[in-house]
Write an enzyme that holds these catalytic residues in place. Structure first.
Site, short mmCIF file in Angstrom:
data_model
loop_
_atom_site.label_atom_id
_atom_site.label_comp_id
_atom_site.label_asym_id
_atom_site.label_seq_id
_atom_site.Cartn_x
_atom_site.Cartn_y
_atom_site.Cartn_z
N GLY A 159 0.83 -1.20 0.00
CA GLY A 159 0.00 0.00 0.00
C GLY A 159 0.86 1.26 0.00
N GLU B 175 -1.47 5.01 6.08
CA GLU B 175 -0.39 4.07 5.73
C GLU B 175 0.92 4.43 6.44
OE1 GLU B 175 -0.54 1.78 2.55
OE2 GLU B 175 -2.42 2.49 1.73
C1 FAD Z 1 -8.33 9.31 4.03
C2 FAD Z 1 -7.94 8.18 4.93
C3 FAD Z 1 -8.08 6.87 4.48
C4 FAD Z 1 -7.75 5.80 5.31
N1 FAD Z 1 -7.95 4.54 4.85
C5 FAD Z 1 -7.71 3.48 5.69
C6 FAD Z 1 -8.00 2.14 5.28
O1 FAD Z 1 -8.43 1.92 4.14
N2 FAD Z 1 -7.81 1.14 6.15
C7 FAD Z 1 -7.32 1.37 7.41
O2 FAD Z 1 -7.16 0.41 8.15
N3 FAD Z 1 -7.03 2.62 7.82
C8 FAD Z 1 -7.22 3.68 7.01
N4 FAD Z 1 -6.95 4.96 7.43
C9 FAD Z 1 -6.50 5.17 8.80
C10 FAD Z 1 -5.03 5.52 8.93
O3 FAD Z 1 -4.22 4.45 8.54
C11 FAD Z 1 -4.76 5.97 10.38
O4 FAD Z 1 -5.41 7.20 10.54
C12 FAD Z 1 -3.29 6.10 10.70
O5 FAD Z 1 -2.68 4.84 10.78
C13 FAD Z 1 -3.02 6.87 12.00
O6 FAD Z 1 -3.79 6.37 13.03
P1 FAD Z 1 -4.69 7.35 13.95
O7 FAD Z 1 -5.44 8.22 13.06
O8 FAD Z 1 -5.42 6.49 14.87
O9 FAD Z 1 -3.64 8.22 14.73
P2 FAD Z 1 -2.81 7.85 16.11
O10 FAD Z 1 -2.23 6.54 15.89
O11 FAD Z 1 -3.81 8.00 17.19
O12 FAD Z 1 -1.80 8.96 16.11
C14 FAD Z 1 -2.05 10.31 16.55
C15 FAD Z 1 -0.77 11.12 16.42
O13 FAD Z 1 0.23 10.57 17.28
C16 FAD Z 1 1.38 10.25 16.55
N5 FAD Z 1 2.04 9.08 17.12
C17 FAD Z 1 1.48 7.86 17.33
N6 FAD Z 1 2.40 7.03 17.85
C18 FAD Z 1 3.55 7.72 17.98
C19 FAD Z 1 4.86 7.42 18.44
N7 FAD Z 1 5.17 6.20 18.83
N8 FAD Z 1 5.78 8.40 18.43
C20 FAD Z 1 5.48 9.64 17.97
N9 FAD Z 1 4.27 9.98 17.51
C21 FAD Z 1 3.32 9.03 17.52
C22 FAD Z 1 0.89 10.00 15.14
O14 FAD Z 1 1.94 10.16 14.20
C23 FAD Z 1 -0.17 11.08 15.03
O15 FAD Z 1 0.43 12.31 14.72
C24 FAD Z 1 -7.25 6.05 6.61
C25 FAD Z 1 -7.09 7.37 7.04
C26 FAD Z 1 -7.43 8.42 6.22
C27 FAD Z 1 -7.26 9.82 6.72
#
Ligand code: FAD
Ligand code: FAD
Lengths: 399, 264
Positions: A244, A365
């Site tokens: 992906g 991703e």
């Molecule tokens: C348009 C769109 C399409 C998507 N499509 C899919 C899909 O088809 N399938 C799917 O499964 N998901 C999908 N997603 C979800 C996407 O993969 C997640 O939003 C992404 O993995 C981040 O997870 P979260 O939003 O829960 O953020 P969190 O994991 O809650 O993170 C919040 C913030 O904390 C930061 N952070 C987290 N851990 C750490 C660390 N260890 N150190 C420093 N910073 C950290 C992150 O970088 C971020 O800035 C999609 C998202 C969008 C916006």
């Protein structure tokens, strides 16, 4: 070392460009405003063979290689990110995951109709409470005889309301000492009883694309729908992301190119202080950077694609390509908007859509933070990649 | 049915054409299948899909023209032939027609030959008619629809696009048919087709192969000479602001100017 694309690759690129410009570009602005994917999008992409572009012909695909997949993504995202997202989830995250991990019977049952574009495929990892920390998902699967019973909720799932198949990750072993070892992957058909789903609206970007949620309540799937072994779910999810992310990187290169082309056109035509704004050195710097970043993004994704063709593990290189290209794409879109002045701030021009679309790719991703950590981990020797039980097959011409 | 489609390789329609030292140049703009010829390829393919047989794409050109033929193969043509010979340099449309007619004769029992309405670079629209004349076949030009193929009776009925409307014409086969864009919507090359095209070897026929004498073609055989070539002078655009005391006055002044310019 050979940097030349083959005539076959050039023809693929030209065909996808003409297809995207001719068939889909006219629909995108309206779809983006309405936050409604054009109905024609998936059938047309399927009809053109895009949904099986790099899958082997013996599984109903078009038999092209992984570079062709990248080139197609670049051309599609040069028109709109929503088109490339279809490739990312249907081909990259789901179908290539099946190609890598599914048994032959599962490939016949699930991959063949996906490769032909008869069934649309999505990827369900992220949950309301777990994104980056994928091992923290709460979805569950419990075995009962020859079936599993699935419960849980996925969110932010691209194509959630369009998909026939979702590659679903759930916890099969809540007691595993390391939570990474307690996950398994399932192919869930969305017409099973207990599946509900919906679209999310109000996204900043990718508004012409479908993003939604899927809820499973006591959904029974045959054990034959489990992909890989119990406990392999996390490894499968990460393999899927290797593919992906590759499509995201390639697409981001296309977005940078689109930003550059728009900027060049506008800068040569808009005049201030008695000359074209392209004659101002500060504008030139922006243009030069976009040209630079396009080449960097392109070379990085093509290297990752070449590694996939050879059957080489490319987690590190793909992550670097994805991180670099998506950050550069946001910067390029930002500067393209700036070059357009106030017009750039209006949806009459394309720059603002590029900006909104580019923003999402530094989140999905693998967020930029996660990729930074990955790259640091490799550089510092904290991380390494062990061989997997199933590797993504190298490209075999003629198959 | 055995169908031949003649395609020309031309610069992309978006290319910036310039004249440099009496020579036409298009910089490094990509070369493509003449856009009008895509309609000819599409109609040839549809005919084959309905009535069976095969489609052969023929192009006269230099080595690079191979790419145009590959596009035709990727769209679904069964075979492709490149006619290339150093003696072809400087061909006018008559020379081009002699070469194409020679290639069509060599291609065997052909039922129909499709052409585009014209080439977007030199735009003469002459070649189809000249080929028909040389072969002694009927020329059905500006065809907007094929009403009916009657392979058993060796006949076809078509609708021609004319300034006044559509004209229905019946003709015997074999025939030369040039098509306009109203006839169909050309397909994009398929990925399977692209794979097949990249593996297909395209034979190159020389003048000797098609039995055309070198003095009948190229600069020697040309009846038309391009005495001079120059870019049309850039049009001078003057911007005039229409002013008036009130909006009504401005509007009236604008209308007067538009009438004076014979715009309305
Ligand atoms: C348009 C769109 C399409 C998507 N499509 C899919 C899909 O088809 N399938 C799917 O499964 N998901 C999908 N997603 C979800 C996407 O993969 C997640 O939003 C992404 O993995 C981040 O997870 P979260 O939003 O829960 O953020 P969190 O994991 O809650 O993170 C919040 C913030 O904390 C930061 N952070 C987290 N851990 C750490 C660390 N260890 N150190 C420093 N910073 C950290 C992150 O970088 C971020 O800035 C999609 C998202 C969008 C916006
Ligand atoms: C740089 C340049 C220099 C030229 N110099 C001269 C010159 O000195 N003297 C002169 O008389 N003409 C000259 N020509 C014109 C050239 O000879 C024409 O291309 C030729 O006469 C064919 O006519 P056309 O391109 O107008 O095709 P048209 O008659 O407009 O084309 C009709 C159809 O014929 C078929 N067709 C045309 N050409 C080919 C081909 N090569 N192979 C296969 N099918 C084809 C296609 O189906 C096409 O749609 C020059 C052209 C160029 C671009």
């Amino acid at each position: 070392m050979d940097f030349a694309l083959s005539p076959e690759h050039e023809m693929v690129r030209r065909t996808v460009r003409e297809f995207a410009q001719g068939e889909l570009a006219p629909l995108i602005k309206e779809a983006d405003r309405k936050q409604q994917p054009p109905e024609a999008m998936l059938p047309r992409m399927a009809g053109q063979g895009l949904l099986g572009i790099c899958l082997p012909a013996r599984y109903g695909g078009q038999g092209l290689d992984y570079l062709a997949l990248g080139l197609a993504c670049e051309e599609l995202e040069a028109v709109d990110t929503s088109l490339r997202v279809v490739m990312s989830v249907h081909v990259g995250l789901n179908s290539l995951g099946l190609l890598q991990w599914a048994s032959d019977a599962q490939k016949q049952a699930f991959l063949v109709p996906q490769a032909r574009g008869e069934r649309i495929a999505a990827f369900g990892l992220t949950e309301p409470g777990a994104g980056s920390d994928a091992a923290a998902i709460l979805s569950s699967a419990r075995r009962e005889g020859e079936e599993y019973i699935l419960n849980g909720e996925k969110i932010w799932m691209s194509l959630a309301t369009r998909a026939h198949h979702v590659l679903w990750f759930a916890r099969t072993d809540p007691r595993a000492a390391d939570p990474h070892d307690g996950l398994s992957a399932f192919l869930v058909e969305t017409d099973r009883p207990g599946v509900t789903r919906g679209d999310l609206h109000g996204k900043l970007g990718v508004r012409a694309g479908s993003t939604g949620w899927v809820h499973l309540e006591e959904v029974r799937v045959p054990a034959a729908n489990r992909i890989g072994q119990e406990g392999e779910g996390f490894a499968i999810a990460m393999s899927c992301l290797d593919n992906g992310r590759y499509t995201v990187a390639a697409g981001a290169a296309g977005l940078i190119r689109a930003a550059l082309e728009l900027s060049v056109k506008y800068a040569l035509q808009r005049r201030t202080f008695g000359k074209e704004i392209a004659r101002h050195q500060l504008i030139q710097e922006k243009i030069a950077r976009m040209a630079q970043q396009y080449e960097i993004a392109r070379l990085l994704y093509l290297r990752a694609g070449w590694m996939k063709n050879q059957g080489l593990r490319n987690t590190r290189e793909t992550s670097l390509a994805k991180w670099t290209a998506t950050e550069a794409a946001f910067e390029a879109a930002h500067q393209a908007l700036q070059i357009h002045g106030a017009y750039g701030y209006s949806d009459e021009f394309e720059a603002e859509r590029l900006l909104r679309n580019a923003r999402g790719a530094t989140i999905y991703e693998g967020t930029s933070e996660i990729h930074t950590l990955l790259q640091a981990g490799y550089a510092l020797g904290y991380r390494g990649d062990r061989p997997l039980r199933c590797e993504l097959p190298a490209h075999q011409p003629g198959m | 049915m055995n169908i031949v489609v003649c395609i020309k390789q031309t610069p992309d329609s978006a290319a910036k054409i310039a004249v440099d030292g009496g020579q036409v140049t298009w910089g490094d703009a990509p070369l493509v299948v003449n856009p009008w010829d895509e309609f000819a390829v599409e109609e040839a393919l549809r005919t084959k899909e309905k009535h069976g047989g095969k489609v052969t794409a023929v192009c006269m050109g230099v080595e690079t023209a191979r790419e145009a033929l590959k596009t035709a193969l990727a769209m679904g043509c069964d075979e492709a032939i490149l006619v290339s010979d150093p003696a072809l340099k400087g061909c006018d449309s008559l020379g081009t027609a002699r070469v194409l007619a020679g290639a069509i004769r060599k291609a065997g029992e052909v039922d129909a030959v499709f052409f585009g309405r014209q080439a977007i670079d030199s735009d003469t629209g002459l070649t189809a008619g000249q080929v028909a004349r040389l072969l002694g076949w009927p020329a059905l030009t500006y065809v907007a629809a094929i009403a009916e193929w009657k392979p058993a009776e060796k006949a076809v009925s078509v609708q021609r696009m004319t300034d006044e409307g559509r004209q229905v014409v019946e003709s015997s086969l074999p025939a030369v048919i040039s098509v306009v864009k109203e006839i169909n919507e050309p397909r994009y090359p398929s990925f399977m087709g692209i794979r097949k095209a990249s593996k297909t070897t395209i034979p190159v026929w020389s003048l000797a192969d098609i039995g055309v004498a070198a003095d009948q073609v190229g600069e020697k055989g040309a009846r038309v000479g391009w005495a001079e070539m120059y870019a049309p002078p850039a049009r001078k655009v003057v911007c005039e602001m229409i002013k008036g005391e009130t909006p009504e006055e401005t509007a009236a002044a604008l209308v007067d100017r538009l009438i004076a310019e014979k715009v309305i």
